[in-house]
Design a protein around this motif. Structure first.
Motif, PDB file in Angstrom:
ATOM      1  N   ASN A  66       0.795  -1.223   0.000  1.00  0.00           N
ATOM      2  CA  ASN A  66       0.000   0.000   0.000  1.00  0.00           C
ATOM      3  C   ASN A  66       0.834   1.283   0.000  1.00  0.00           C
ATOM      4  O   ASN A  66       0.531   2.226   0.732  1.00  0.00           O
ATOM      5  CB  ASN A  66      -0.978   0.010   1.183  1.00  0.00           C
ATOM      6  CG  ASN A  66      -1.917  -1.171   1.116  1.00  0.00           C
ATOM      7  OD1 ASN A  66      -2.497  -1.429   0.060  1.00  0.00           O
ATOM      8  ND2 ASN A  66      -2.040  -1.909   2.208  1.00  0.00           N
ATOM      9  N   GLN A  67       1.833   1.307  -0.843  1.00  0.00           N
ATOM     10  CA  GLN A  67       2.591   2.558  -1.023  1.00  0.00           C
ATOM     11  C   GLN A  67       1.822   3.417  -2.041  1.00  0.00           C
ATOM     12  O   GLN A  67       2.124   3.418  -3.242  1.00  0.00           O
ATOM     13  CB  GLN A  67       4.017   2.268  -1.483  1.00  0.00           C
ATOM     14  CG  GLN A  67       4.797   1.453  -0.443  1.00  0.00           C
ATOM     15  CD  GLN A  67       6.291   1.449  -0.711  1.00  0.00           C
ATOM     16  OE1 GLN A  67       6.937   2.499  -0.694  1.00  0.00           O
ATOM     17  NE2 GLN A  67       6.852   0.279  -0.931  1.00  0.00           N
ATOM     18  N   ASP A  68       0.815   4.100  -1.517  1.00  0.00           N
ATOM     19  CA  ASP A  68      -0.155   4.773  -2.385  1.00  0.00           C
ATOM     20  C   ASP A  68       0.452   5.837  -3.297  1.00  0.00           C
ATOM     21  O   ASP A  68      -0.082   6.121  -4.371  1.00  0.00           O
ATOM     22  CB  ASP A  68      -1.270   5.399  -1.534  1.00  0.00           C
ATOM     23  CG  ASP A  68      -2.093   4.333  -0.817  1.00  0.00           C
ATOM     24  OD1 ASP A  68      -2.095   3.177  -1.303  1.00  0.00           O
ATOM     25  OD2 ASP A  68      -2.708   4.647   0.219  1.00  0.00           O
ATOM     26  N   THR A 121      11.655  10.315  -9.547  1.00  0.00           N
ATOM     27  CA  THR A 121      11.639   8.847  -9.554  1.00  0.00           C
ATOM     28  C   THR A 121      11.686   8.327  -8.124  1.00  0.00           C
ATOM     29  O   THR A 121      12.112   9.037  -7.211  1.00  0.00           O
ATOM     30  CB  THR A 121      12.868   8.256 -10.282  1.00  0.00           C
ATOM     31  OG1 THR A 121      14.041   8.589  -9.546  1.00  0.00           O
ATOM     32  CG2 THR A 121      12.990   8.756 -11.701  1.00  0.00           C
ATOM     33  N   CYS A 122      11.263   7.102  -7.951  1.00  0.00           N
ATOM     34  CA  CYS A 122      11.520   6.428  -6.673  1.00  0.00           C
ATOM     35  C   CYS A 122      11.772   4.950  -6.958  1.00  0.00           C
ATOM     36  O   CYS A 122      11.084   4.335  -7.778  1.00  0.00           O
ATOM     37  CB  CYS A 122      10.338   6.578  -5.707  1.00  0.00           C
ATOM     38  SG  CYS A 122      10.752   6.045  -4.012  1.00  0.00           S
ATOM     39  N   TRP A 123      12.766   4.442  -6.311  1.00  0.00           N
ATOM     40  CA  TRP A 123      13.071   2.999  -6.363  1.00  0.00           C
ATOM     41  C   TRP A 123      12.161   2.330  -5.347  1.00  0.00           C
ATOM     42  O   TRP A 123      12.198   2.660  -4.163  1.00  0.00           O
ATOM     43  CB  TRP A 123      14.522   2.791  -5.970  1.00  0.00           C
ATOM     44  CG  TRP A 123      15.032   1.396  -6.123  1.00  0.00           C
ATOM     45  CD1 TRP A 123      14.640   0.294  -5.413  1.00  0.00           C
ATOM     46  CD2 TRP A 123      16.035   0.961  -7.046  1.00  0.00           C
ATOM     47  NE1 TRP A 123      15.340  -0.802  -5.843  1.00  0.00           N
ATOM     48  CE2 TRP A 123      16.210  -0.418  -6.839  1.00  0.00           C
ATOM     49  CE3 TRP A 123      16.803   1.616  -8.020  1.00  0.00           C
ATOM     50  CZ2 TRP A 123      17.120  -1.166  -7.572  1.00  0.00           C
ATOM     51  CZ3 TRP A 123      17.706   0.871  -8.745  1.00  0.00           C
ATOM     52  CH2 TRP A 123      17.860  -0.509  -8.522  1.00  0.00           C
ATOM     53  N   VAL A 124      11.338   1.427  -5.797  1.00  0.00           N
ATOM     54  CA  VAL A 124      10.483   0.693  -4.864  1.00  0.00           C
ATOM     55  C   VAL A 124      10.945  -0.765  -4.832  1.00  0.00           C
ATOM     56  O   VAL A 124      10.968  -1.442  -5.863  1.00  0.00           O
ATOM     57  CB  VAL A 124       8.994   0.788  -5.268  1.00  0.00           C
ATOM     58  CG1 VAL A 124       8.132  -0.097  -4.359  1.00  0.00           C
ATOM     59  CG2 VAL A 124       8.520   2.240  -5.198  1.00  0.00           C
ATOM     60  N   ARG A 161      20.567  12.243   4.221  1.00  0.00           N
ATOM     61  CA  ARG A 161      21.924  12.137   4.740  1.00  0.00           C
ATOM     62  C   ARG A 161      22.579  10.849   4.280  1.00  0.00           C
ATOM     63  O   ARG A 161      21.912   9.944   3.806  1.00  0.00           O
ATOM     64  CB  ARG A 161      21.896  12.167   6.285  1.00  0.00           C
ATOM     65  CG  ARG A 161      21.305  13.445   6.868  1.00  0.00           C
ATOM     66  CD  ARG A 161      21.257  13.370   8.382  1.00  0.00           C
ATOM     67  NE  ARG A 161      22.595  13.275   8.965  1.00  0.00           N
ATOM     68  CZ  ARG A 161      23.419  14.294   9.134  1.00  0.00           C
ATOM     69  NH1 ARG A 161      23.042  15.512   8.787  1.00  0.00           N
ATOM     70  NH2 ARG A 161      24.607  14.119   9.668  1.00  0.00           N
ATOM     71  N   ARG A 162      23.844  10.789   4.464  1.00  0.00           N
ATOM     72  CA  ARG A 162      24.583   9.564   4.173  1.00  0.00           C
ATOM     73  C   ARG A 162      25.462   9.216   5.374  1.00  0.00           C
ATOM     74  O   ARG A 162      25.804  10.080   6.176  1.00  0.00           O
ATOM     75  CB  ARG A 162      25.483   9.744   2.937  1.00  0.00           C
ATOM     76  CG  ARG A 162      24.706   9.858   1.637  1.00  0.00           C
ATOM     77  CD  ARG A 162      23.980   8.559   1.311  1.00  0.00           C
ATOM     78  NE  ARG A 162      23.266   8.625   0.033  1.00  0.00           N
ATOM     79  CZ  ARG A 162      21.962   8.844  -0.089  1.00  0.00           C
ATOM     80  NH1 ARG A 162      21.198   9.026   0.967  1.00  0.00           N
ATOM     81  NH2 ARG A 162      21.406   8.868  -1.286  1.00  0.00           N
ATOM     82  N   ARG A 163      25.808   7.929   5.459  1.00  0.00           N
ATOM     83  CA  ARG A 163      26.762   7.518   6.495  1.00  0.00           C
ATOM     84  C   ARG A 163      28.098   8.205   6.239  1.00  0.00           C
ATOM     85  O   ARG A 163      28.449   8.476   5.096  1.00  0.00           O
ATOM     86  CB  ARG A 163      26.983   6.011   6.416  1.00  0.00           C
ATOM     87  CG  ARG A 163      25.863   5.195   6.955  1.00  0.00           C
ATOM     88  CD  ARG A 163      26.322   3.776   7.184  1.00  0.00           C
ATOM     89  NE  ARG A 163      26.521   3.045   5.932  1.00  0.00           N
ATOM     90  CZ  ARG A 163      27.347   2.019   5.805  1.00  0.00           C
ATOM     91  NH1 ARG A 163      28.082   1.617   6.816  1.00  0.00           N
ATOM     92  NH2 ARG A 163      27.451   1.387   4.662  1.00  0.00           N
TER      93      ARG A 163
HETATM   94  C1  LIG Z   1      16.835  -1.554  -2.707  1.00  0.00           C
HETATM   95  C2  LIG Z   1      15.995  -0.318  -2.423  1.00  0.00           C
HETATM   96  C3  LIG Z   1      14.693  -0.474  -2.000  1.00  0.00           C
HETATM   97  C4  LIG Z   1      13.905   0.664  -1.767  1.00  0.00           C
HETATM   98  N1  LIG Z   1      12.577   0.500  -1.485  1.00  0.00           N
HETATM   99  C5  LIG Z   1      11.804   1.594  -1.315  1.00  0.00           C
HETATM  100  C6  LIG Z   1      10.402   1.449  -1.142  1.00  0.00           C
HETATM  101  O1  LIG Z   1       9.849   0.358  -1.183  1.00  0.00           O
HETATM  102  N2  LIG Z   1       9.678   2.579  -0.965  1.00  0.00           N
HETATM  103  C7  LIG Z   1      10.233   3.830  -0.973  1.00  0.00           C
HETATM  104  O2  LIG Z   1       9.499   4.799  -0.805  1.00  0.00           O
HETATM  105  N3  LIG Z   1      11.560   3.994  -1.160  1.00  0.00           N
HETATM  106  C8  LIG Z   1      12.359   2.916  -1.335  1.00  0.00           C
HETATM  107  N4  LIG Z   1      13.689   3.071  -1.600  1.00  0.00           N
HETATM  108  C9  LIG Z   1      14.276   4.437  -1.651  1.00  0.00           C
HETATM  109  C10 LIG Z   1      15.135   4.720  -0.426  1.00  0.00           C
HETATM  110  O3  LIG Z   1      14.315   4.871   0.703  1.00  0.00           O
HETATM  111  C11 LIG Z   1      15.988   6.000  -0.676  1.00  0.00           C
HETATM  112  O4  LIG Z   1      16.811   5.800  -1.786  1.00  0.00           O
HETATM  113  C12 LIG Z   1      16.838   6.384   0.512  1.00  0.00           C
HETATM  114  O5  LIG Z   1      16.029   6.754   1.611  1.00  0.00           O
HETATM  115  C13 LIG Z   1      17.788   7.548   0.199  1.00  0.00           C
HETATM  116  O6  LIG Z   1      17.073   8.677  -0.231  1.00  0.00           O
HETATM  117  P1  LIG Z   1      17.334   9.336  -1.670  1.00  0.00           P
HETATM  118  O7  LIG Z   1      16.965   8.319  -2.716  1.00  0.00           O
HETATM  119  O8  LIG Z   1      16.435  10.539  -1.717  1.00  0.00           O
HETATM  120  O9  LIG Z   1      18.773   9.707  -1.761  1.00  0.00           O
HETATM  121  C14 LIG Z   1      14.481   1.965  -1.868  1.00  0.00           C
HETATM  122  C15 LIG Z   1      15.794   2.094  -2.320  1.00  0.00           C
HETATM  123  C16 LIG Z   1      16.533   0.974  -2.634  1.00  0.00           C
HETATM  124  C17 LIG Z   1      17.933   1.156  -3.179  1.00  0.00           C
END
Ligand SMILES: Cc1cc2nc3c(=O)[nH]c(=O)nc-3n(C[C@H](O)[C@H](O)[C@H](O)COP(=O)(O)O)c2cc1C
Length: 192
Positions: A66-68, A121-124, A161-163
């Motif tokens: 449910n990531q709307d 974009t967002c990686w899900v 942030r980053r480590r």
């Molecule tokens: C393997 C992977 C899985 C992720 N899964 C999700 C997800 O399911 N939902 C989401 O909102 N973001 C997801 N993200 C995005 C991360 O939360 C995000 O890249 C991280 O918090 C760093 O923020 P930035 O992308 O703005 O630099 C994912 C990223 C990666 C690389």
């Protein structure tokens, strides 16, 4: 067009979209960029399912716990690993590792290209594999690796942030400190 360092520095995960379409030309550019990615043995052991249909996007959002916000992004690219394709040449390593890496790198290239074209974009990665496979009607032997959602971002996203680099970059041997000398300010994330 921004240069590669602008793209790397400015990309953020976007979780709010206007709903505006991704143009046909841009979508094709994004897919071409994915195809530029390296792959083990140049086998390209991955597939991409382009999802634009609203009902299917809703189902993918549901399958992603449910990531709307995903629904607002007008394109979902589902990257699938094809383990059997890599296994033919590389056996278990191809099946368990290379095919996943191939899909991952291709997804990364697509994501960066979309950003360079001005999209958010967002990686899900958090989804139920089985449900995603059902939504896109994929054969059982594929494995979904990532859904890259793409659309026009609704607002400016904050920087994450980053480590600290010294905690995970080492010199010559694990644990030995690498002396990081910052170069471009734009590349250095807070905390780094
Ligand atoms: C393997 C992977 C899985 C992720 N899964 C999700 C997800 O399911 N939902 C989401 O909102 N973001 C997801 N993200 C995005 C991360 O939360 C995000 O890249 C991280 O918090 C760093 O923020 P930035 O992308 O703005 O630099 C994912 C990223 C990666 C690389």
């Amino acid at each position: 067009m921004p240069d590669i360092f602008d793209v790397l520095a400015e990309r953020r995960s976007v979780r709010s979209y206007t709903g505006e379409e991704v143009s046909e030309e841009h979508l094709n550019m994004i897919l071409e960029a994915a195809c530029c990615a390296p792959s083990a043995g140049n086998l390209q052991a991955y597939e991409i399912v382009v999802v634009r249909d609203l009902e299917r996007r809703k189902l993918l959002a549901k399958a992603s716990y449910n990531q709307d916000f995903m629904v607002e992004a007008s394109v979902h690219l589902v990257f699938l690993a094809v383990p059997s394709r890599s296994a033919v040449r590389y056996g278990k390593r191809g099946e368990e590792l290379y095919s996943l890496q191939d899909a991952t790198i291709a997804a990364t290239f697509a994501m960066l290209a979309a950003h360079a074209l001005g999209y958010g974009t967002c990686w899900v990665g958090a989804f139920d594999d089985f449900r995603v496979m059902r939504v896109i009607e994929a054969p059982d032997d594929r494995r979904p690796v990532a859904i890259i959602v793409i659309g026009r971002g609704r607002k400016e996203e904050g920087i994450t942030r980053r480590r600290k680099m010294s905690s995970f970059v080492f010199a010559e041997r694990h644990g030995a400190p690498f002396e990081h000398k910052p170069t471009m300010a734009k590349l250095v994330r807070p905390g780094c």
